[in-house]
Scaffold this motif. Structure first.
Motif, PDB file in Angstrom:
ATOM      1  N   ASP A  78       6.131  51.796 105.768  1.00  0.00           N
ATOM      2  CA  ASP A  78       7.218  50.931 106.235  1.00  0.00           C
ATOM      3  C   ASP A  78       8.091  50.538 105.047  1.00  0.00           C
ATOM      4  O   ASP A  78       8.156  49.362 104.663  1.00  0.00           O
ATOM      5  N   PRO A  79       8.776  51.523 104.431  1.00  0.00           N
ATOM      6  CA  PRO A  79       9.487  51.244 103.180  1.00  0.00           C
ATOM      7  C   PRO A  79      10.649  50.277 103.325  1.00  0.00           C
ATOM      8  O   PRO A  79      11.014  49.595 102.361  1.00  0.00           O
ATOM      9  N   MET A  90       7.170  49.966  94.726  1.00  0.00           N
ATOM     10  CA  MET A  90       7.602  50.605  93.495  1.00  0.00           C
ATOM     11  C   MET A  90       6.432  51.373  92.892  1.00  0.00           C
ATOM     12  O   MET A  90       5.268  51.083  93.185  1.00  0.00           O
ATOM     13  N   ALA A  91       6.758  52.380  92.096  1.00  0.00           N
ATOM     14  CA  ALA A  91       5.733  53.178  91.417  1.00  0.00           C
ATOM     15  C   ALA A  91       5.914  53.031  89.914  1.00  0.00           C
ATOM     16  O   ALA A  91       7.035  52.874  89.425  1.00  0.00           O
ATOM     17  N   GLU A  92       4.794  53.082  89.194  1.00  0.00           N
ATOM     18  CA  GLU A  92       4.842  52.995  87.738  1.00  0.00           C
ATOM     19  C   GLU A  92       3.928  54.038  87.122  1.00  0.00           C
ATOM     20  O   GLU A  92       2.810  54.254  87.596  1.00  0.00           O
ATOM     21  N   ALA A 123       7.635  61.057  92.232  1.00  0.00           N
ATOM     22  CA  ALA A 123       7.975  59.980  93.159  1.00  0.00           C
ATOM     23  C   ALA A 123       9.291  60.287  93.864  1.00  0.00           C
ATOM     24  O   ALA A 123      10.271  60.676  93.219  1.00  0.00           O
ATOM     25  N   THR A 124       9.295  60.114  95.175  1.00  0.00           N
ATOM     26  CA  THR A 124      10.509  60.304  95.971  1.00  0.00           C
ATOM     27  C   THR A 124      11.012  58.951  96.450  1.00  0.00           C
ATOM     28  O   THR A 124      10.267  58.180  97.055  1.00  0.00           O
ATOM     29  N   VAL A 127      10.264  53.560  96.543  1.00  0.00           N
ATOM     30  CA  VAL A 127       9.666  54.878  96.765  1.00  0.00           C
ATOM     31  C   VAL A 127       9.212  55.006  98.221  1.00  0.00           C
ATOM     32  O   VAL A 127       8.839  54.027  98.866  1.00  0.00           O
ATOM     33  N   VAL A 128       9.267  56.245  98.722  1.00  0.00           N
ATOM     34  CA  VAL A 128       8.748  56.526 100.061  1.00  0.00           C
ATOM     35  C   VAL A 128       7.505  57.400  99.984  1.00  0.00           C
ATOM     36  O   VAL A 128       6.694  57.414 100.912  1.00  0.00           O
TER      37      VAL A 128
END
Length: 255
Positions: free
Chosen positions: A204-205, A211-213, A101-102, A222-223
């Motif tokens: 469109d962050p 969010m990532a999980e 994740a970035t 996250v982008v």
């Protein structure tokens, strides 16, 4: 079959699980995790995932007994006859997913997930995602509350509650499932080869953060998120004969 010795008992923090651990250690002894032949996890599915992540460095399978709630990955709890059950248990092997994740800051976070990697909206508005598979854009825009990629072992968890398909163990596929898709209308996802590499780009962050999980490990803002199976890691789970993951996945579809 010979009776199993050198058992390491691990338990969740609940009083029920801790009490069970005390009784089992008194009956069967306690081996250090690093030298155990088998690790017995006492708790629910969340604790099983925690145990699998925490014992990846140990060459020992994990046998769960349910002292939690759902217990899909666990066997029935019983104190007597444990060494015989362990000797006769069937083994299931699972490769986890690797998440890369970035974040908006440029920070890159990696994590492994046995069940699923999910992206979830982190604000009041629906999220906008672009989805690529093996470097090719497959969906230019998905407007949704989120999306996930899951393994067969995790297909009855969050994926199933999001109306995703149950995947047979050994099917060599991953499920990509949308949560509350708005556009395309009611798009629920796709089945992908196990070797596929999935990339989500947040369109469109700033206005619509996500969010990532990965199995409960959260990464905010996250982008982009890349997800792929990790064949170099293999988790070994033990189940009572006739109650393995394949049988449980089949049973889940007819209840």
């Amino acid at each position: 079959m010979p009776r199993v010795k050198n058992i390491a008992f691990l338990a969740s923090t609940t009083p029920e699980a801790q009490s069970a651990r005390e009784r089992l250690v008194a009956r069967y002894g306690q081996a250090p995790v690093e030298s155990a032949a088998i690790i017995v996890a006492l708790g629910g599915d969340g604790f099983m995932l925690e145990t699998l992540h925490g014992t990846m460095h140990v060459d020992a399978p994990v046998y769960g007994m349910n002292r939690g709630t759902v217990g899909f990955l666990m066997n029935t709890y019983r104190e007597t006859g444990l060494t015989g059950r362990l000797a006769e248990a069937e083994e299931a092997r699972i490769n986890p997913l690797r998440m890369v994740a970035t974040r908006q800051s440029g920070e890159i976070v990696e994590a492994l997930a046995i069940n699923e990697v999910s992206l979830l909206r982190a604000g009041p508005q629906a999220s906008r995602l672009s989805i690529s598979v093996d470097g090719r854009v497959r969906m230019e825009e998905l407007v949704c509350d989120g999306a996930l990629v899951c393994t067969p072992a995790g297909s009855t968890a969050y994926n199933y509650s999001a109306h995703g398909p149950i995947l047979p163990i050994g099917s060599e596929v991953l499920a990509l499932t949308a949560m509350a898709a708005f556009r395309p209308r009611r798009w629920r996802g796709a089945l992908l080869p196990k070797v596929a590499k999935v990339r989500f780009d947040v369109l469109d962050p700033g206005k619509r953060p996500m969010m990532a999980e990965a199995d409960g490990q959260s990464v905010r803002d996250v982008v982009s998120v890349e997800v792929a199976s990790e064949p170099s890691v293999c988790h070994r789970l033990l189940f009572d004969p006739g109650h393995g993951l394949e049988e449980r996945l089949l049973r889940e579809q007819f209840t």
